[in-house]
Design an enzyme around this catalytic site. Structure first.
Site, PDB file in Angstrom:
ATOM      1  N   GLY A   1       0.790  -1.218   0.000  1.00  0.00           N
ATOM      2  CA  GLY A   1       0.000   0.000   0.000  1.00  0.00           C
ATOM      3  C   GLY A   1       0.828   1.275   0.000  1.00  0.00           C
ATOM      4  O   GLY A   1       2.065   1.259   0.120  1.00  0.00           O
ATOM      5  N   HIS A   2       0.132   2.392  -0.118  1.00  0.00           N
ATOM      6  CA  HIS A   2       0.821   3.680  -0.209  1.00  0.00           C
ATOM      7  C   HIS A   2       1.525   4.041   1.101  1.00  0.00           C
ATOM      8  O   HIS A   2       1.063   3.745   2.187  1.00  0.00           O
ATOM      9  CB  HIS A   2      -0.135   4.799  -0.646  1.00  0.00           C
ATOM     10  CG  HIS A   2      -1.350   4.978   0.207  1.00  0.00           C
ATOM     11  ND1 HIS A   2      -2.363   5.835  -0.109  1.00  0.00           N
ATOM     12  CD2 HIS A   2      -1.723   4.397   1.368  1.00  0.00           C
ATOM     13  CE1 HIS A   2      -3.291   5.796   0.817  1.00  0.00           C
ATOM     14  NE2 HIS A   2      -2.929   4.927   1.724  1.00  0.00           N
TER      15      HIS A   2
END
Length: 344
Positions: A233-234
């Site tokens: 994920g970011h």
């Protein structure tokens, strides 16, 4: 090449008759012209029936074969041997006129860009890197030296690869992170304007995804290997020399230290910290911080010693349940008797 030549090139000891070696194969399938290997001692009996011309093994098993290469780390030296015989993917060289290379991009003359690849504005491709068909190298992205971008790998804008990185087919780096604000009228997209940065010698498996940061940086440290079908994920930060096995998912803004091993299909919550050297078992659900060196497994996760004791007790649960019910009846009978005596 001759067995003695392999030994010289890899700095290994060679015993027994010299043989010409044409390839590497398993103990079961190897022919007289092939080198085999013994990594796991449980397969030692296969040495009696193998047709391999020579075997890579530890010195303790050397008396069981006629010709051998001796190793203190068979698995590592197996990788080195296979590298001598491995054939590289593709045979094209140069910059294909059928590729799109933006006029402001900088592609080293020794790099290879296959037909139907795209290299965007102000992008950089370093020496000896190979960009296969269908790859997208977005604007301002940078590919270091000696990298391999296999077909349909994607680097969205502002993505950076160090040297000798490998992106397997379909890997996507720099796609938008999963960021939405809940509003009375639905989910409002939050623009993701950060970057992705990979260190040196990082490999990303087929169809894995590493999201761009919302504002700052998503980072994967040097030497880390990411298997296929992994979601990162970011704003995640992964340290050096980690292993992330297939099907795993890592939630946004989580910090992972150096030398961490994450088993297949593990799920790691967002915004937590995983210390150096942790080992996370397959299908574990990690929802809180882990201190350095932790070994956890299972869903919900638990310390591995606890998990093993739980697993060992499972076959006894039916009998334990019967005993508990019997004890409950006996306790109830004692209470009834005691109440009767007190009332009497």
């Amino acid at each position: 090449m001759l067995l003695s030549e392999i030994a010289t090139r890899l700095g290994l000891e060679h015993i027994g008759p010299d043989r010409e070696i044409l390839g590497v194969n398993t103990l079961e399938s190897a022919a007289e012209s092939e080198l085999s290997f013994l990594v796991n001692p449980k397969y030692v009996k296969a040495l009696e029936s193998t047709n391999a011309g020579a075997v890579l093994l530890s010195s303790e098993h050397a008396p069981l074969v006629e010709s051998a290469l001796l190793s203190n780390n068979v698995y590592m030296d197996l990788a080195r041997v296979v590298s001598l015989f491995a054939k590289s993917q593709g045979d094209f060289a140069g910059h294909s006129p059928l590729a799109f290379i933006h006029e402001t991009a900088s592609v080293h003359e020794d790099a290879t860009v296959y037909p139907f690849a795209f290299v965007g504005s102000k992008a950089v491709v370093g020496a000896d890197s190979v960009v296969f068909p269908g790859c997208y190298v977005g604007e301002r992205s940078s590919v270091g030296e000696g990298c391999l971008l296999y077909p349909n790998a994607v680097l969205m804008a502002d993505t950076t690869l160090g040297d000798r990185c490998i992106l397997q087919p379909g890997a996507v780096l720099g796609g938008d992170g999963f960021g939405f604000a809940q509003t009375p009228v639905g989910h409002m997209k939050i623009p993701q304007i950060g970057r992705v940065d990979l260190g040196d010698d990082v490999e990303v498996g087929a169809n894995s995804s590493i999201d761009r940061a919302a504002l700052d940086l998503t980072q994967v440290g040097s030497g880390t290997k990411v298997d296929s079908l992994v979601q990162i994920g970011h704003n995640v930060r992964i340290g050096e020399h980690c292993l992330v096995v297939a099907g795993s998912g890592i939630g946004g803004s989580t910090r992972i230290g150096d030398g961490v091993v994450i088993g297949g299909q593990a799920g790691i919550k967002d915004n937590i910290t995983i210390g150096d050297g942790c080992m996370i078992g397959a299908q574990s659900g990690v929802n809180n911080d882990l201190s350095a060196g932790s070994k956890v497994t299972y869903t919900p996760m638990m310390e591995i010693g606890t998990y093993l004791r739980v697993g060992a007790s499972l076959p006894r649960l039916p009998d334990l349940l019967k005993r508990v019910r019997r004890l409950e009846r006996e306790i109830e009978q004692l209470r009834t008797t005691e109440n009767g005596e007190n009332n009497g």
